[in-house]
Motif scaffolding. Sequence first.
Motif, short mmCIF file in Angstrom:
data_model
loop_
_atom_site.label_atom_id
_atom_site.label_comp_id
_atom_site.label_asym_id
_atom_site.label_seq_id
_atom_site.Cartn_x
_atom_site.Cartn_y
_atom_site.Cartn_z
N ILE A 1 45.31 136.65 27.30
CA ILE A 1 45.82 137.21 26.05
C ILE A 1 45.65 138.72 26.15
CG2 ILE A 1 45.41 137.42 23.55
CD1 ILE A 1 44.57 134.49 23.57
N GLU A 2 46.70 139.44 25.77
CA GLU A 2 46.62 140.89 25.81
C GLU A 2 46.45 141.44 24.40
OE1 GLU A 2 49.61 143.59 28.12
OE2 GLU A 2 50.25 143.49 26.02
N LEU A 3 45.48 142.33 24.24
CA LEU A 3 45.22 142.97 22.95
C LEU A 3 45.52 144.46 23.08
CD1 LEU A 3 41.69 141.50 22.08
CD2 LEU A 3 43.93 140.54 21.51
N SER B 1 51.53 138.82 17.05
CA SER B 1 51.25 140.24 16.80
C SER B 1 51.41 140.64 15.34
CB SER B 1 52.13 141.10 17.70
OG SER B 1 53.48 140.82 17.43
N ALA B 2 51.65 139.67 14.45
CA ALA B 2 51.90 140.01 13.04
C ALA B 2 50.69 140.62 12.34
CB ALA B 2 52.38 138.77 12.28
N ASN B 3 49.52 140.07 12.55
CA ASN B 3 48.32 140.56 11.85
C ASN B 3 47.34 141.19 12.82
OD1 ASN B 3 49.20 139.44 9.37
ND2 ASN B 3 48.42 137.44 9.99
N PHE C 1 43.58 130.48 16.19
CA PHE C 1 43.44 131.86 15.71
C PHE C 1 44.71 132.66 16.05
CE2 PHE C 1 42.41 136.33 16.36
CZ PHE C 1 41.89 136.65 15.11
N VAL C 2 45.18 132.54 17.28
CA VAL C 2 46.36 133.28 17.74
C VAL C 2 47.59 132.93 16.90
CG1 VAL C 2 48.00 133.53 19.67
CG2 VAL C 2 45.53 133.55 20.11
N ILE D 1 47.51 141.26 18.91
CA ILE D 1 47.84 140.51 20.12
C ILE D 1 49.24 140.96 20.54
CG2 ILE D 1 48.38 138.22 21.04
CD1 ILE D 1 46.23 137.18 18.99
N THR D 2 49.36 141.51 21.75
CA THR D 2 50.67 141.98 22.18
C THR D 2 51.30 141.09 23.24
OG1 THR D 2 49.43 143.61 23.48
CG2 THR D 2 50.51 144.41 21.50
N ASN D 3 50.52 140.18 23.78
CA ASN D 3 51.11 139.24 24.73
C ASN D 3 50.19 138.03 24.87
OD1 ASN D 3 52.94 138.20 26.59
ND2 ASN D 3 52.01 139.26 28.31
#
Length: 132
Positions: A127-129, A79-81, A71-72, A109-111
Amino acid sequence: SGSNMSTKLYWPDDLPAPAWPFEEEFENTSITSKFEDGSMQSRSKFTRSRRKWTLTWNAITRKDYLRLMDFVVHKAKFSANSFMWTDPDSIDIAYDYMNPDEELVEVRITNVEKWSNKALSYWSGKIELTEV
């Protein structure tokens, strides 16, 4: 999802839930300027404070890890979508129908921290959102 042009992406329901505690922080929306005489002036930079969540998974199976990373990497494309995600803290387990308090947030997703496989076939990572 109807025939609209851009189909919204959703965080897959079948992925394992993150471990507790998970962290939520509010973005600091102020800018502070310091003057030569030592006085300070602050103002608001954005109108809205975006929230950020750090989700941790501890010892999920290799199969779940691969689905999560699929998924990621292939759907969200890091972080594209952006995608729709339900804040797990807003889910009332006692409800088996649509919970009106369930909070669906648009995030990206930023990280993605380094994942480690601490035991054979079990993976842990974060995972950072960030709210869009």
